[in-house]
Design an enzyme around this catalytic site. Structure first.
Site, PDB file in Angstrom:
ATOM      1  N   LYS A 148      -2.136   1.639  -9.139  1.00 40.73           N
ATOM      2  CA  LYS A 148      -2.114   0.880 -10.369  1.00 40.73           C
ATOM      3  C   LYS A 148      -1.029   0.023 -10.727  1.00 40.73           C
ATOM      4  CE  LYS A 148      -6.150   1.622 -11.750  1.00 40.73           C
ATOM      5  NZ  LYS A 148      -6.853   1.092 -10.459  1.00 40.73           N
ATOM      6  N   PRO A 151       2.193   6.726  -7.934  1.00 44.12           N
ATOM      7  CA  PRO A 151       1.423   5.721  -6.909  1.00 44.12           C
ATOM      8  C   PRO A 151      -0.033   6.312  -6.489  1.00 44.12           C
ATOM      9  CG  PRO A 151       3.023   6.777  -5.981  1.00 44.12           C
ATOM     10  CD  PRO A 151       3.224   7.173  -7.037  1.00 44.12           C
ATOM     11  N   TYR A 189      -7.357   9.967   0.953  1.00 42.95           N
ATOM     12  CA  TYR A 189      -6.619  10.607   0.062  1.00 42.95           C
ATOM     13  C   TYR A 189      -6.765  12.238   0.537  1.00 42.95           C
ATOM     14  CZ  TYR A 189      -5.485   6.489  -2.836  1.00 42.95           C
ATOM     15  OH  TYR A 189      -5.319   5.400  -3.401  1.00 42.95           O
ATOM     16  N   HIS A 226     -11.937  -3.524   1.084  1.00 43.41           N
ATOM     17  CA  HIS A 226     -12.421  -2.241   1.431  1.00 43.41           C
ATOM     18  C   HIS A 226     -13.487  -2.033   0.102  1.00 43.41           C
ATOM     19  CE1 HIS A 226      -9.286   0.101   4.071  1.00 43.41           C
ATOM     20  NE2 HIS A 226      -9.732  -1.126   4.691  1.00 43.41           N
ATOM     21  N   TYR A 229     -10.474   3.447 -10.233  1.00 44.82           N
ATOM     22  CA  TYR A 229      -9.972   2.971  -9.148  1.00 44.82           C
ATOM     23  C   TYR A 229      -9.833   1.553  -9.015  1.00 44.82           C
ATOM     24  CZ  TYR A 229      -7.535   3.352  -4.684  1.00 44.82           C
ATOM     25  OH  TYR A 229      -6.785   3.131  -3.724  1.00 44.82           O
TER      26      TYR A 229
HETATM   27  C1  PHB Z   1      -0.143   1.991   0.019  1.00 43.13           C
HETATM   28  O1  PHB Z   1      -0.772   1.256   0.568  1.00 43.13           O
HETATM   29  O2  PHB Z   1       1.015   1.759  -0.218  1.00 43.13           O
HETATM   30  C2  PHB Z   1      -0.842   2.638  -0.796  1.00 43.13           C
HETATM   31  C3  PHB Z   1      -2.086   2.663  -1.134  1.00 43.13           C
HETATM   32  C4  PHB Z   1      -2.818   3.414  -2.117  1.00 43.13           C
HETATM   33  C5  PHB Z   1      -1.933   4.181  -2.917  1.00 43.13           C
HETATM   34  C6  PHB Z   1      -0.486   4.129  -3.159  1.00 43.13           C
HETATM   35  C7  PHB Z   1       0.083   3.434  -2.009  1.00 43.13           C
HETATM   36  O3  PHB Z   1      -2.513   5.046  -3.867  1.00 43.13           O
END
Ligand code: PHB
Ligand code: APR
Length: 380
Positions: A292, A288, A197, A72, A374
């Protein structure tokens, strides 16, 4: 038994360290409390930074990741009924790869077993001595002793290594959050091209994926939320409400797995004491939201392996790790508090969050800063 590096814990940190040492011809023994099945089926995060991908590839364990990982070049931030793209590749020259931590662990275990090197599952009563680098444990109902040159404490947040450091030596920093994530794995093609997000008045939601047929979605809930209160219909209803747009809708599918995880920020420093070196979740936890956790664990063991291989500079291990750790702590805290509905938050807090979100999605420099963090381009 004797070895050069005694590794406690077969999560991503312990297993990657073992692999890096193997490639350099350094002996190690990995001790894991749980069974192989359990280690290979824990559903965890799934975003790999470029640096993590490169390291796994160079260590010769990247073959399946290369084939199945999904590249991505950006993420979406959604708020106020609109979705905004953050083109990370365009801003930083770096991508992320979607490949489950569970899959990384499977690949590393398979490689270790293929090499015929010691990886002991279901060890009990593990005791580590930082003064002597001696590990006592029980395996196959027998008391065992492993004499090492150094111990790598890769046994996660609830492990035994960190508590073996005297309390007056260790400084800890902690923030607990009132909220957690209810995560699902659903058998349905992801409805979006890249991660979303979403900030919403009902609470945060995250749309992620594992493969072209498997979606991984999360909704913010209370940290001690009872999963029994969340039948599948309620989860979908909430996901729809928090992510829908005028011209876009989430596709539903059978839920294969669901669970609630609380969130915390935590750092223990120094990350070393005498002959014991902590790495990964044993030393630090991030919420999460910044994706990271796994990447920090890999970054720690990269630094530890380099220093063990070069045979010098172990004294500076903790300081070298902590600079990156604290950057990730700040970024994860910042993303978390910008995107979640805050426990005691009021209308003022919400306006500040929205203002910040407008800023990071419109200012070129703010957007670049988010992207750099990120993708892990923060070599301080
Ligand atoms: C996930 O795909 O589990 C995932 C992706 C992004 C995050 C946290 C978890 O910030
Ligand atoms: N003896 C041996 N093994 C132990 C012990 C013990 N006393 N205590 C815990 N373990 C094992 C756990 O069973 C687990 O398999 O140590 C391992 C630690 O693995 P992780 O918790 O995955 O930690 P780490 O390798 O540091 O990886 C960090 O995992 O939690 C996620 O988000 C986090 O992505 C990050 C990554």
């Amino acid at each position: 038994m004797r070895t050069q590096v005694g590794i406690v814990g077969a999560g991503p940190a312990g297993l990657t360290l073992a692999r890096l040492l193997e490639v350099a011809g350094i002996e190690s023994v990995v001790l894991e409390a749980r069974d192989r099945e359990y280690c290979e089926h824990r559903v965890r995060a799934g975003v790999l930074e470029q640096g993590t991908v490169d390291l796994l590839r160079e260590a010769g364990v990247g073959e399946r990741m290369e084939r199945e990982g999904i590249v991505h070049g950006g993420i979406h931030l959604q708020f106020d009924g609109e979705r905004h793209h953050v083109p990370m590749h365009e801003l930083t020259g770096r991508n992320i790869v979607i490949y489950g931590q569970t899959e990384v662990v499977k690949d590393l275990i398979a490689a270790r077993i293929e090499s015929g090197l010691p990886l002991l599952f279901e060890v009990g009563d593990v005791r580590v001595d930082p003064d002597t680098a001696r590990i006592e444990f029980v395996h196959d109902a027998e008391q065992q002793v492993l004499e090492c040159d150094v111990i790598a404490g890769c046994d996660g947040f609830h492990g035994v290594c960190r508590p073996s450091i005297p309390a007056d030596v260790l400084e800890t920093f902690e923030r607990e959050y009132a909220f957690g994530w209810l995560g699902i794995l659903a058998q349905v093609a992801p409805s979006m091209d890249e991660l979303v997000y979403a900030h919403n008045t009902r609470g945060f939601a995250l749309l992620s994926l594992r493969s072209p047929e498997l979606s991984r979605y999360y909704v913010q809930v209370r940290h001690d939320e009872d999963i029994a209160a969340w039948p599948d219909e309620r989860i979908w209803e909430e996901l729809h409400a928090r992510t829908e747009l005028d011209d876009w809708q989430l596709e539903e599918g059978p839920i294969l797995e669901k669970g609630v995880t609380g969130m915390r920020s935590f750092v223990a420093q120094p990350m070393q004491y005498k002959k014991l070196y902590l790495a990964g979740d044993a030393a630090h936890i991030v919420p999460p939201t910044g994706a990271k956790g796994l990447n920090l664990a890999i970054s720690d063991v990269r630094i530890l392996a380099e220093r063990l291989i070069e045979g010098s500079g172990l004294d500076g291990y903790s300081d070298a790790c902590l600079r990156r750790v604290w950057r990730a702590e700040h970024f994860s805290y910042w993303m978390t508090t910008m995107l979640h509905k805050l426990e005691d938050g009021d209308a003022f807090d919400e306006q500040l969050q929205l203002s910040q979100l407008r800023y990071v999605t419109s200012s070129q420099s703010a957007k670049t800063s988010l992207a750099e963090n990120y993708v892990g381009l923060t070599t301080l």
